[in-house]
Design an enzyme around this catalytic site. Structure first.
Site, PDB file in Angstrom:
ATOM      1  N   GLY A 112      -0.410   8.148   0.542  1.00  0.00           N
ATOM      2  CA  GLY A 112      -0.564   8.198   1.978  1.00  0.00           C
ATOM      3  C   GLY A 112       0.700   7.914   2.772  1.00  0.00           C
ATOM      4  O   GLY A 112       1.822   8.211   2.345  1.00  0.00           O
ATOM      5  N   ILE A 113       0.510   7.316   3.948  1.00  0.00           N
ATOM      6  CA  ILE A 113       1.622   7.050   4.856  1.00  0.00           C
ATOM      7  C   ILE A 113       2.606   6.061   4.238  1.00  0.00           C
ATOM      8  O   ILE A 113       3.820   6.180   4.439  1.00  0.00           O
ATOM      9  CB  ILE A 113       1.093   6.516   6.198  1.00  0.00           C
ATOM     10  CG1 ILE A 113       0.178   7.555   6.854  1.00  0.00           C
ATOM     11  CG2 ILE A 113       2.252   6.175   7.140  1.00  0.00           C
ATOM     12  CD1 ILE A 113      -0.579   7.033   8.067  1.00  0.00           C
TER      13      ILE A 113
ATOM     14  N   GLY B 182       0.807  -1.211   0.000  1.00  0.00           N
ATOM     15  CA  GLY B 182       0.000   0.000   0.000  1.00  0.00           C
ATOM     16  C   GLY B 182       0.838   1.258   0.000  1.00  0.00           C
ATOM     17  O   GLY B 182       0.570   2.196   0.755  1.00  0.00           O
ATOM     18  N   ALA B 183       1.847   1.290  -0.872  1.00  0.00           N
ATOM     19  CA  ALA B 183       2.799   2.409  -0.864  1.00  0.00           C
ATOM     20  C   ALA B 183       2.608   3.371  -2.030  1.00  0.00           C
ATOM     21  O   ALA B 183       3.507   4.148  -2.337  1.00  0.00           O
ATOM     22  CB  ALA B 183       4.227   1.869  -0.877  1.00  0.00           C
TER      23      ALA B 183
ATOM     24  N   TYR C 136     -13.912  -1.993  10.029  1.00  0.00           N
ATOM     25  CA  TYR C 136     -12.552  -1.456  10.141  1.00  0.00           C
ATOM     26  C   TYR C 136     -11.980  -1.702  11.534  1.00  0.00           C
ATOM     27  O   TYR C 136     -10.843  -2.166  11.679  1.00  0.00           O
ATOM     28  CB  TYR C 136     -12.555   0.037   9.832  1.00  0.00           C
ATOM     29  CG  TYR C 136     -11.180   0.654   9.827  1.00  0.00           C
ATOM     30  CD1 TYR C 136     -10.334   0.486   8.732  1.00  0.00           C
ATOM     31  CD2 TYR C 136     -10.718   1.399  10.916  1.00  0.00           C
ATOM     32  CE1 TYR C 136      -9.061   1.048   8.721  1.00  0.00           C
ATOM     33  CE2 TYR C 136      -9.457   1.961  10.913  1.00  0.00           C
ATOM     34  CZ  TYR C 136      -8.628   1.790   9.814  1.00  0.00           C
ATOM     35  OH  TYR C 136      -7.365   2.332   9.816  1.00  0.00           O
TER      36      TYR C 136
END
Length: 284
Positions: free
Chosen positions: A32-33, A28-29, A178
């Protein structure tokens, strides 16, 4: 110790100045973070393996990370839809083929869907991406990870788990799905640390209240800028936590976890379910 010297020591323990020779996979790069962490690691000279949901996004992110970091670190892109167990297995296979060993695995990818969506494997999408994917990916790479595994949880994690509602069988709630997924990640991390002798260490964290697309989607713009979100980077690089395992961090400090996380029988029950759902198991 004099205040000025103490400040110097604390700063030295917080971040290292170089990650030369280190290989880090971040899921998930593409924004965002995850992307921010990848940029900082590349600036430190690390070889950063950037994962995205599709190849176009992953390639674009890799180019941005390489450019922003001044080309110091090696950046390579990988694509996989984390809602697909088949694609997670393929991702692990490609990473292992290219990099027989990696130093750090950061399970950063996460979603907050507004509607209930079932994946190709029949699981609710939040559960599939936020829990099953990191469990499966870690199981396939754990013997190749030399130093650290970082799992992303959240202060939004729940405090109880309904084993009859893991797939949102009782009615879908985006917030419930979540918070359940982040509690499960905390439990997974604690059980992983108990089962796998360090190294690699296994720690999880709340990455902070950060104005990512996910936060804005679920709660509105109530956090800090992404550029200031360095808690994930801390857990991946700080010498201060090099030998720490099985902990949950908030603002770079180990914090207490819900009592259910301390219940070994409940963790074992969840672990067995995750093995059954993913068809994967960890080395004994």
């Amino acid at each position: 110790m004099r205040p000025s010297l103490r400040a110097f020591v604390n700063a030295a323990q917080k971040f290292v100045t170089t990650m030369e020779g280190k290989t880090i996979l971040i899921t998930g790069a593409t924004d965002g973070i995850g992307q921010h962490t990848a940029i900082q690691l590349a600036k430190m000279g690390a070889s950063v393996l950037v994962h995205g949901r599709n190849q176009q996004k992953a390639d674009a992110a890799a180019q941005k990370i390489s450019k922003t970091s001044g080309g110091r670190g090696y950046v390579h892109s990988y694509a996989a839809d984390m809602s697909s167990l088949r694609q997670v297995r393929d991702l692990a296979e490609r990473v292992r083929k290219d990099h027989p060993s990696i130093d750090i695995l950061i399970n950063n990818a996460g979603i907050f869907p507004e509607k209930k969506i079932l994946t190709e494997d029949g699981y609710e999408q939040t559960w599939a991406v936020n829990v099953l994917a990191p469990f499966l990916l870690t199981s396939l790479l754990v013997d190749a990870v030399k130093e650290r595994i970082v799992n992303v949880s959240s202060i939004s994690a729940g405090s109880r788990i309904d084993f009859d509602n893991l797939n949102q069988e009782k009615g879908f709630s985006s917030h419930n799905a979540y918070s359940l997924s982040k509690l499960a990640m905390m439990m997974f991390n604690a059980e992983l640390a108990a089962r796998v002798p360090a190294p690699p260490t296994a720690n999880c964290l709340d990455p902070g209240t950060v104005n990512t697309k996910m936060l804005i989607q679920g709660w509105g713009p109530c956090g800090i800028d992404i550029e200031d979100a360095n808690h994930e980077l801390f857990l991946a690089t700080s010498p201060a936590v090099a030998n720490t395992t099985g902990k949950y961090f908030v603002s770079d400090r180990a914090r207490s976890m819900p009592s259910i996380v301390q219940d070994a029988k409940t963790r074992q029950r969840l672990w067995n379910i995750l093995e059954e759902q993913t068809g994967s198991s960890f080395p004994a």
